[in-house]
Design a protein around this motif. Structure first.
Motif: not given
Ligand SMILES: [Zn+2]
Lengths: 393, 162
Positions: A149, A151-154
């Motif tokens: 998650w 990485f998902s926000m990045e």
């Protein structure tokens, strides 16, 4: 920084890597030895010829043994020699060979063996259990983060800032998993994968889906780095390390610009300056950026100055980064296709550039004439980057 | 990192099951952290530290500026929020063991103005499809008697009602 005043040149003359897969039968030492033997054999050297040994490996928590550097020592061939461990998370894959380079470039040693090992299958029930302890224990861990998650926000921030489509990013996963076909060490090669397969894969933490991510793996890789003036005696086409760079951003990850990794720009600038590269778009013939997630490949290509910010994903979908495209990117198949045993990805980054630039990449060989390549790894708490420029002279 | 790998058999000669037995750790909140969590629990505020030289406001408060190494003291304290803006977010569909969550969890990085650092927390009182980058949100604190000087004293952030 005196980037042009290092003592002497250094070149890679051999590389080796093991199969990347869940390998519960072998110990980490056995895998390390296997990769080291391949690299030494390719260089026509024996362990007795080696002056110093560098070992790269990521968290102790994966193998479940503290002081993993010492524990892997015998498999690394370090007994009775100057020996050190390098650890910058995923960035180890390119940082360990940078340490190998400075051992030689400083004038201290003539022949250095660099190994990277990771064994992620030991930790149960899953490598995620170890990743759960990399966060700030006061601010982050009570919210139960996992790597996916963040990485998902990045990725979300990157897509938002540059108006990049998910489909364009997902085309990186398709390219790399197809490129990995024919790699003897590949775990996830798939000649038939389509964009629809990625788009329809299981949602994990949106926008990230299963096929946007490289899998955990076990494996080891090695390279032999020697004094530049000895290199031609050991191999027909040595590949020189002409530039090195590294940089780290703040550990408070929420404080970073999540869309554009400025620390990669700084690491690349150091390596390009040392290699005398003014215009990477023109002067780089092949690239092996770190691709644990598909969006990381495009972010890294942009920070390496090979595409403008926000443009690498579309360029990928248009085929510009295919093996036969304008700029071949991850001809190895990358972490997305070959697998992601963190530090051991040395073999698909520095190892691949050695094999590509010396014309030994077999079915993966880029067809056009390539002379200069850049490779880069990324790690620690998503904040560190190491960059190498490699050249056939 | 896929989540689907299975537990391995450990009864064969090739394996032995073991653990690294450290049972638990005591993690320090730190000098600035203690101040931050005390203010959150007792006064219901989000405390930050401002470095004048660097024109940056650290959320939560910090003992020093990591850019110039200045010590940040009480006189550098700033109160931020409770309103902020979503800088980025994710819709979490699986827990860390790979099980599908009944409802997606929404995590976000929130910023309390241009020169502040980001702050990680959950979003609530909003359906996943309504969340977008740039949306205005506000902190929802637990009632004072339930607060225990933890980051979870903030229950979540919710959209600011217009
Ligand atoms: Zn400052």
């Amino acid at each position: 920084m005196n980037l042009k005043e290092t003592n002497r040149s250094a070149a890679v003359v051999g590389a080796g890597m093991t199969l990347f897969a869940s390998r519960l039968q072998e110990t980490g030492k056995e895998m390390t030895w296997e990769a080291a033997k391949m690299a030494l054999d390719q260089a026509g050297l024996t362990l007795a010829d080696i002056d110093a040994v560098i070992l790269g490996t990521a968290p102790d928590a994966f193998d479940g043994v503290h002081k993993k550097g010492e524990w892997l020592l015998d498999g690394a061939g370090g007994v009775g020699k100057p020996y050190m461990r390098v650890y910058t998370g995923g960035g180890t894959a390119v940082m360990a060979p940078i340490a190998g380079w400075w051992h030689v470039a400083s004038g201290m040693y003539d022949k250095v063996l660099v190994l990277c090992e990771e064994k992620m299958s030991s930790v149960q029930p899953h490598a995620q259990s170890a990743f759960g302890h990399i966060w700030d224990p006061i601010l982050d861990r009570p919210l139960k983060p996992n790597l996916v998650w963040i990485f998902s926000m990045e990725m979300q921030r990157y897509m938002h800032k540059y108006d990049v489509s998910y489909e364009d990013i997902a085309s990186v996963a398709v390219k790399n998993k197809r490129n990995a076909v024919g790699h003897p060490c590949a775990q996830l090669a798939d000649p038939d994968i389509t964009l629809e397969d990625v788009i329809n894969s299981e949602p994990m933490a949106l926008p990230v889906r299963r096929l946007d991510i490289s899998p955990p793996s076990d494996g080891a890789s090695a390279v032999v780095i020697v004094r530049g003036d000895m290199a031609h005696d050991l191999t027909e086409i040595p590949v020189f390390i002409d530039g090195v760079g590294w940089c780290i951003d703040t550990t408070m990850w929420t404080n970073r610009d999540l869309a554009f990794p400025e620390f990669v720009v700084k690491a690349a600038k150091m390596a390009y300056d040392m290699a005398g590269i003014d215009n990477p778009k023109k002067e780089i013939d092949v690239a092996e950026p770190y691709d644990p997630f598909d969006y990381k490949e495009v972010q890294h290509l942009e920070a390496l100055g090979l595409f403008e910010p926000g443009e690498a994903a579309r360029a990928t979908r248009e085929g510009k980064t295919q093996r036969d495209g304008e700029l071949p990117v991850c001809p190895s198949g990358g972490l997305l296709g070959v697998g992601n045993p963190i530090a051991a990805t040395l073999g698909i980054k520095v190892g691949e550039l050695f094999w590509q630039l010396s014309g030994q990449a077999g079915v993966r060989q880029v067809k056009k004439d390539i002379r200069t390549g850049v490779t880069q790894a990324w790690g620690d708490l998503m904040q560190f980057s190491s960059v190498l420029v490699m050249r056939r002279h | 990192m896929g989540f689907t790998d299975r537990f391995q058999k450990t009864t064969e000669p090739r394996h032995r099951l073991g653990a690294m037995e450290a049972d638990h750790y005591i993690y320090s909140a730190g000098i600035a952290g203690e101040k931050f969590f005390t203010a959150l629990r007792d006064r219901g505020i989000i405390l930050a530290s401002h470095c004048k030289a660097c024109a940056i406001t650290y959320v939560p408060s910090r003992l020093f500026c990591e850019r110039c190494f200045a010590e940040l003291t009480d006189s550098d304290d700033r109160e931020v929020g409770p309103e902020g803006e979503v800088a980025t977010f994710t819709l979490v569909r699986q827990d860390s063991a790979g099980n599908a969550l009944p409802e997606p969890e929404i995590l976000a990085v929130i910023r309390f103005g241009h020169e502040t650092t980001g702050f990680l927390h959950k979003l609530g009182e909003v359906s996943p499809e309504k969340v977008e980058t740039g949306m205005k949100v506000e902190a929802v604190l637990k009632p004072q008697e339930e607060r225990e000087a933890r980051i979870t004293d903030i229950a979540y952030f919710r959209p600011v009602k217009k």
